[in-house]
Motif scaffolding. Structure first.
Motif, mmCIF file in Angstrom:
data_model
loop_
_atom_site.group_PDB
_atom_site.id
_atom_site.type_symbol
_atom_site.label_atom_id
_atom_site.label_comp_id
_atom_site.label_asym_id
_atom_site.label_seq_id
_atom_site.Cartn_x
_atom_site.Cartn_y
_atom_site.Cartn_z
ATOM 1 N N ARG A 1 -22.601 19.968 -6.474
ATOM 2 C CA ARG A 1 -23.505 20.021 -5.201
ATOM 3 C C ARG A 1 -24.497 20.425 -4.846
ATOM 4 N N THR A 2 -25.209 20.230 -4.420
ATOM 5 C CA THR A 2 -26.236 21.206 -3.607
ATOM 6 C C THR A 2 -25.496 21.666 -1.779
ATOM 7 N N GLU A 3 -26.431 22.188 -0.870
ATOM 8 C CA GLU A 3 -25.924 21.949 0.194
ATOM 9 C C GLU A 3 -26.093 21.241 1.318
ATOM 10 N N TYR B 1 -27.664 17.146 -6.194
ATOM 11 C CA TYR B 1 -26.734 17.215 -7.381
ATOM 12 C C TYR B 1 -27.022 19.039 -8.465
ATOM 13 N N GLN B 2 -26.535 19.867 -8.074
ATOM 14 C CA GLN B 2 -26.884 21.294 -8.780
ATOM 15 C C GLN B 2 -27.030 21.153 -10.193
#
Length: 110
Positions: A19-21, A87-88
């Motif tokens: 995940r992203t932050e 999402y990263q």
């Protein structure tokens, strides 16, 4: 919770993600996708865990059910938002389950 699955064969869609932050609406959309998936013909169950790596496994009767889920309009919007905001990185794998087995401790064994 471990999903209750039928006698094989059936299919698993394994979604692994980083995940992203921040939440940015992710939790609400995730809950909505589970509820929507439960309404789809061919859906069997879902299991999910999240730490540094998130893994969600959904179980389906057949490949056609998986294809129809992927084509669901609301699911398509969520996937696009995921790429843009949540999402990263992620990877989706589809596997045919040919064999399974289980164990469950009886309550009097504890």
């Amino acid at each position: 919770m471990i999903a209750k699955t039928p006698k094989p064969p059936y299919y698993a869609v394994i979604f692994s993600s980083v995940r992203t932050e921040g939440d940015n609406g992710y939790a609400a959309m995730s809950d909505r996708m589970v509820e929507l998936a439960k309404q789809q013909d061919g859906f069997i169950g879902v299991e999910s865990a999240r730490n540094e790596l998130g893994i969600t496994v959904s179980y389906w009767r057949d490949l056609d059910s998986i294809r129809k889920w992927k084509e669901n309009a609301e699911h398509t919007v969520a996937r696009e938002k995921g790429r843009r905001d949540w999402y990263q990185s992620f990877k989706t794998r589809i596997a045919k389950i040919e064999r399974d087995y289980d164990f469950e401790r009886n309550s009097d064994e504890q």
